[in-house]
Design a protein around this motif. Structure first.
Motif, PDB file in Angstrom:
ATOM      1  N   ILE A  33       0.841  -1.188   0.000  1.00 35.34           N
ATOM      2  CA  ILE A  33       0.000   0.000   0.000  1.00 35.34           C
ATOM      3  C   ILE A  33       0.879   1.242   0.000  1.00 35.34           C
ATOM      4  N   MET A  34       0.501   2.242  -0.792  1.00 36.82           N
ATOM      5  CA  MET A  34       1.146   3.542  -0.768  1.00 36.82           C
ATOM      6  C   MET A  34       0.065   4.599  -0.598  1.00 36.82           C
ATOM      7  N   GLY A  35       0.423   5.706   0.046  1.00 35.34           N
ATOM      8  CA  GLY A  35      -0.579   6.725   0.271  1.00 35.34           C
ATOM      9  C   GLY A  35       0.007   8.084   0.564  1.00 35.34           C
ATOM     10  N   TRP A  36      -0.908   9.054   0.668  1.00 32.75           N
ATOM     11  CA  TRP A  36      -0.556  10.429   0.984  1.00 32.75           C
ATOM     12  C   TRP A  36      -1.307  10.883   2.219  1.00 32.75           C
ATOM     13  N   ALA A  49      -5.236  10.036   0.696  1.00 37.20           N
ATOM     14  CA  ALA A  49      -5.624   8.949  -0.197  1.00 37.20           C
ATOM     15  C   ALA A  49      -4.639   7.809  -0.076  1.00 37.20           C
ATOM     16  N   THR A  50      -5.103   6.583  -0.365  1.00 38.69           N
ATOM     17  CA  THR A  50      -4.236   5.413  -0.401  1.00 38.69           C
ATOM     18  C   THR A  50      -4.542   4.596  -1.643  1.00 38.69           C
ATOM     19  N   ILE A  51      -3.579   3.762  -2.037  1.00 35.71           N
ATOM     20  CA  ILE A  51      -3.764   2.877  -3.179  1.00 35.71           C
ATOM     21  C   ILE A  51      -2.994   1.590  -2.929  1.00 35.71           C
ATOM     22  N   ARG A  66     -11.772  15.642  -6.462  1.00 26.07           N
ATOM     23  CA  ARG A  66     -10.766  16.645  -6.798  1.00 26.07           C
ATOM     24  C   ARG A  66      -9.366  16.046  -6.931  1.00 26.07           C
ATOM     25  N   PHE A  67      -9.053  15.060  -6.091  1.00 28.00           N
ATOM     26  CA  PHE A  67      -7.734  14.429  -6.098  1.00 28.00           C
ATOM     27  C   PHE A  67      -7.825  13.033  -6.702  1.00 28.00           C
ATOM     28  N   THR A  68      -6.763  12.607  -7.380  1.00 25.71           N
ATOM     29  CA  THR A  68      -6.682  11.268  -7.942  1.00 25.71           C
ATOM     30  C   THR A  68      -5.320  10.665  -7.608  1.00 25.71           C
ATOM     31  N   ILE A  69      -5.321   9.512  -6.934  1.00 24.85           N
ATOM     32  CA  ILE A  69      -4.082   8.833  -6.596  1.00 24.85           C
ATOM     33  C   ILE A  69      -3.820   7.729  -7.617  1.00 24.85           C
ATOM     34  N   SER A  70      -2.557   7.518  -7.949  1.00 27.56           N
ATOM     35  CA  SER A  70      -2.164   6.470  -8.878  1.00 27.56           C
ATOM     36  C   SER A  70      -0.762   5.996  -8.514  1.00 27.56           C
ATOM     37  N   ARG A  71      -0.348   4.872  -9.094  1.00 25.84           N
ATOM     38  CA  ARG A  71       0.996   4.370  -8.810  1.00 25.84           C
ATOM     39  C   ARG A  71       1.551   3.627 -10.012  1.00 25.84           C
ATOM     40  N   ASP A  72       2.867   3.610 -10.088  1.00 18.81           N
ATOM     41  CA  ASP A  72       3.596   2.857 -11.083  1.00 18.81           C
ATOM     42  C   ASP A  72       4.383   1.808 -10.321  1.00 18.81           C
ATOM     43  N   TYR A  79       1.649   8.729  -7.084  1.00 15.38           N
ATOM     44  CA  TYR A  79       1.350  10.092  -7.473  1.00 15.38           C
ATOM     45  C   TYR A  79       0.002  10.508  -6.887  1.00 15.38           C
ATOM     46  N   VAL A  80      -0.187  11.796  -6.740  1.00 19.20           N
ATOM     47  CA  VAL A  80      -1.514  12.324  -6.486  1.00 19.20           C
ATOM     48  C   VAL A  80      -1.698  13.575  -7.333  1.00 19.20           C
ATOM     49  N   GLN A  81      -2.704  13.540  -8.207  1.00 18.17           N
ATOM     50  CA  GLN A  81      -3.089  14.692  -9.011  1.00 18.17           C
ATOM     51  C   GLN A  81      -4.123  15.478  -8.227  1.00 18.17           C
ATOM     52  N   MET A  82      -3.830  16.732  -7.942  1.00 18.42           N
ATOM     53  CA  MET A  82      -4.687  17.567  -7.118  1.00 18.42           C
ATOM     54  C   MET A  82      -5.254  18.697  -7.968  1.00 18.42           C
ATOM     55  N   ASN A  83      -6.561  18.677  -8.184  1.00 18.01           N
ATOM     56  CA  ASN A  83      -7.250  19.683  -8.977  1.00 18.01           C
ATOM     57  C   ASN A  83      -8.197  20.497  -8.098  1.00 18.01           C
ATOM     58  N   SER A  84      -8.632  21.638  -8.620  1.00 24.53           N
ATOM     59  CA  SER A  84      -9.572  22.514  -7.909  1.00 24.53           C
ATOM     60  C   SER A  84      -9.115  22.773  -6.484  1.00 24.53           C
TER      61      SER A  84
END
Length: 121
Positions: A33-36, A49-51, A66-72, A79-84
């Motif tokens: 698990i990875m998270g912010w 967020a966690t993934i 508003r936020f989207t978490i992803s991982r490679d 990663y976390v994409q933070m919008n608005s």
């Protein structure tokens, strides 16, 4: 043995966007698990967020939509994409990972040093 390094923080206007990255390195066998997480001055650290390694995600209610978490997984990077973005999103954002190291059969939690995100006009 394991290091997590965050990047991508900075100053952004309300309504703007930022993308944070966290790269794990060291004697890594797997990362479950990875998270912010984030912590504002005078407040407790809170989940953002966690993934999981399989791609299952979990978000705090305050950032859903508003936020989207992803991982490679190949790069051991989350990663976390933070919008608005809103002023209340201002905080130090830290990366967290549950890591199984080479030669072990269990996962241990690791933390990065954090990166500052400031949302202000």
């Amino acid at each position: 043995q394991v290091q997590l390094v965050e990047s991508g923080g900075g100053l952004v206007q309300p309504g703007g966007s930022l993308r944070l990255s966290c790269a794990a390195s060291g004697s890594i066998f797997s990362i479950a698990i990875m998270g912010w997480y984030r912590q504002a001055p005078g407040k407790q650290r809170e989940l953002v967020a966690t993934i999981t390694s399989g791609g299952s995600t979990n978000y705090a209610d305050s950032v859903k939509g508003r936020f989207t978490i992803s991982r490679d997984n190949a790069k051991n990077t989350v990663y976390v994409q933070m919008n608005s973005l809103k002023p209340e999103d201002t905080a130090v954002y830290s990366c967290n990972a549950f890591v199984r190291t080479l030669g072990t059969s269990f996962h241990t939690a690791y933390w990065g040093q954090g990166t500052q995100v400031t949302v202000s006009s």
